[in-house]
Design an enzyme around this catalytic site. Structure first.
Site, PDB file in Angstrom:
ATOM      1  N   ASP A 105       0.857  -1.184   0.000  1.00  0.00           N
ATOM      2  CA  ASP A 105       0.000   0.000   0.000  1.00  0.00           C
ATOM      3  C   ASP A 105       0.894   1.235   0.000  1.00  0.00           C
ATOM      4  OD1 ASP A 105       0.856   0.498   2.576  1.00  0.00           O
ATOM      5  OD2 ASP A 105      -1.017  -0.056   3.535  1.00  0.00           O
ATOM      6  N   GLY A 152       0.892   3.997   1.930  1.00  0.00           N
ATOM      7  CA  GLY A 152       1.062   4.782   3.148  1.00  0.00           C
ATOM      8  C   GLY A 152      -0.092   5.742   3.388  1.00  0.00           C
ATOM      9  N   GLY A 153      -1.040   5.823   2.458  1.00  0.00           N
ATOM     10  CA  GLY A 153      -2.167   6.739   2.611  1.00  0.00           C
ATOM     11  C   GLY A 153      -2.996   6.449   3.845  1.00  0.00           C
ATOM     12  N   ASP A 177      -2.847   8.270  -1.967  1.00  0.00           N
ATOM     13  CA  ASP A 177      -4.186   8.848  -1.836  1.00  0.00           C
ATOM     14  C   ASP A 177      -4.372   9.371  -0.421  1.00  0.00           C
ATOM     15  OD1 ASP A 177      -4.152   6.340  -0.594  1.00  0.00           O
ATOM     16  OD2 ASP A 177      -6.310   6.067  -0.855  1.00  0.00           O
ATOM     17  N   ASP A 229      -7.745  -7.633   1.775  1.00  0.00           N
ATOM     18  CA  ASP A 229      -6.741  -7.752   2.829  1.00  0.00           C
ATOM     19  C   ASP A 229      -7.334  -7.219   4.111  1.00  0.00           C
ATOM     20  OD1 ASP A 229      -5.110  -5.007   3.816  1.00  0.00           O
ATOM     21  OD2 ASP A 229      -6.354  -4.783   2.029  1.00  0.00           O
ATOM     22  N   HIS A 270      -3.793 -20.564  12.146  1.00  0.00           N
ATOM     23  CA  HIS A 270      -5.131 -21.130  11.964  1.00  0.00           C
ATOM     24  C   HIS A 270      -6.085 -20.140  11.306  1.00  0.00           C
ATOM     25  CE1 HIS A 270      -9.036 -22.911  12.614  1.00  0.00           C
ATOM     26  NE2 HIS A 270      -9.399 -21.726  13.088  1.00  0.00           N
TER      27      HIS A 270
END
Length: 377
Positions: free
Chosen positions: A92, A94-95, A147, A272, A341
């Site tokens: 990503d 860092g936004g 962004d 995610d 798990h």
């Protein structure tokens, strides 16, 4: 990167596809374990690959930039070589971390963002161009445009101004990305990010702007930040109906098993979330029969497998009673077992969803499995 759409469920907008990268293929829909600082917490790379069956993991630009730092990553030959993960990686921009730094003296303007390091208080600046350079150095297969992630709630004027700035930043990201080259011999792909807070008109506008850039994939940001699930679903559907069908759609930071299934049904391909590992460390265990709080007394002498239906080494080898003992004793192994798990469960969930989409039975299966997944055992 290449995306092939294989099939769509006849009763919903759920899709099955394949993403091809230089570090391997990704079968969608897919869940991507979050490895913020170059590691999925408490999980070895061997476990990610062999037990969990992860196909792609995440790294975080903000955290990796601060520690270990770009010099070490470049010297290692990029994040793949540094952490030993030879499958695809997404970073990503860092936004979201910039969003989470509100109240710490963070300053956002047209040029970029000035922020303080959470490690030592040092002052740093992220610009769209700089973030592209940082992600080139990290070396992920898929990188995100810079962004601004707006908070919830957020008034319309702020959301509109932020969205328009994000679009201007995207233009700068694309220019920098297109005029630079990968550093480590494998290709990289840039995903723009749809913003617009909870306003349908802004989301439509942002999705149209993002689609017009014709990049190889697209992301949906700024959701799962506190808004009701019904709003998240409504806006996800609006955006998915606009984003190109022949490119993967990534919904950032989502979410619970029920969230994931619902958004798969709306046409999302990639997910995610830190939930499976963060909740694991606090004793929340996701299973094929429902949710377990492993700290509860009822599991004290339950010697049955954590989840006999799931497969995977830790889920079938260790008992609920043993895992409870480890968690209550604050043994590190408890967090490891629970994390492996839960991630095994999340990958099982999306892999099974994919199988059902291909079979044409996704909608029926979704209704059946959702009843179980919501249960507190």
């Amino acid at each position: 990167m290449k995306f092939t759409l294989q099939t769509q469920d006849p009763q919903s907008k759920a899709r099955a596809g394949v993403v091809e990268t230089d570090h391997g293929t990704i079968q969608t829909p897919i869940f991507m374990p979050v490895g913020t600082a170059g590691t999925v917490k408490a999980v070895h790379q061997r476990e990610l690959k062999e037990d969990i069956k992860a196909q792609i993991i995440l790294g975080n630009t903000y955290h990796l930039y601060l520690r270990p730092g770009l010099d070490i990553l470049q010297k290692a030959g990029g994040l793949h070589k540094f952490n030993g993960w030879d499958k695809p990686i997404l970073t990503d921009s860092g936004g979201y971390q910039v969003y989470s730094l509100a109240g710490t003296g963070r300053k956002i303007n047209e040029q970029g963002v000035v922020f303080k390091s959470h490690i030592d208080g040092g002052i740093h600046t992220f610009t769209p161009e700089g973030v592209m350079d940082i992600q080139r150095t990290i070396g992920a297969d898929i990188i995100m445009a810079f962004d601004e992630c707006t908070p919830y709630p957020c008034d319309f004027t702020y959301a509109r101004n932020s969205m328009e700035m994000t679009h201007r930043w995207l233009g700068r990201c694309c220019s920098r990305f297109d005029e630079t080259q990968p550093l480590y011999g494998h290709s990289q792909t840039l995903f723009p990010i749809v913003q617009g807070s909870v306003y349908k008109d802004l989301r439509k506008q942002s999705a149209e702007v993002i689609a017009s850039y014709e990049r190889e994939g697209n992301a949906i940001g700024g959701l799962s930040v506190g808004e009701p699930a019904e709003i998240m679903y409504e806006l996800t559907e609006v955006v998915c109906d606009i984003l190109p069908k022949d490119k993967p759609r990534y919904l950032m930071g989502v979410g619970t098993p029920a969230n994931i299934l619902e958004c798969i049904a709306l046409g999302v391909d990639m997910f995610d979330c830190v939930m499976p590992t963060r909740n694991a460390r606090n004793g929340m265990i996701f299973t094929t029969e429902g949710i377990i709080n492993i700290k509860n007394e009822k599991w004290k002498d339950d010697l049955s497998a954590i989840d006999k239906n799931l497969g995977g080494y830790v889920s079938t080898f260790y008992s609920k009673a043993y895992l409870r003992h480890l968690v209550k004793s604050e043994e590190m192994l408890g967090a490891q077992i629970a994390s492996v798990h839960n991630l095994t469960f999340y990958l099982w969930l999306v892999n099974t969803a994919r199988e059902k989409i291909i079979e044409g039975s996704f909608t029926t299966w979704k209704k059946e499995i959702e009843k179980k997944l919501m249960q507190r055992l």
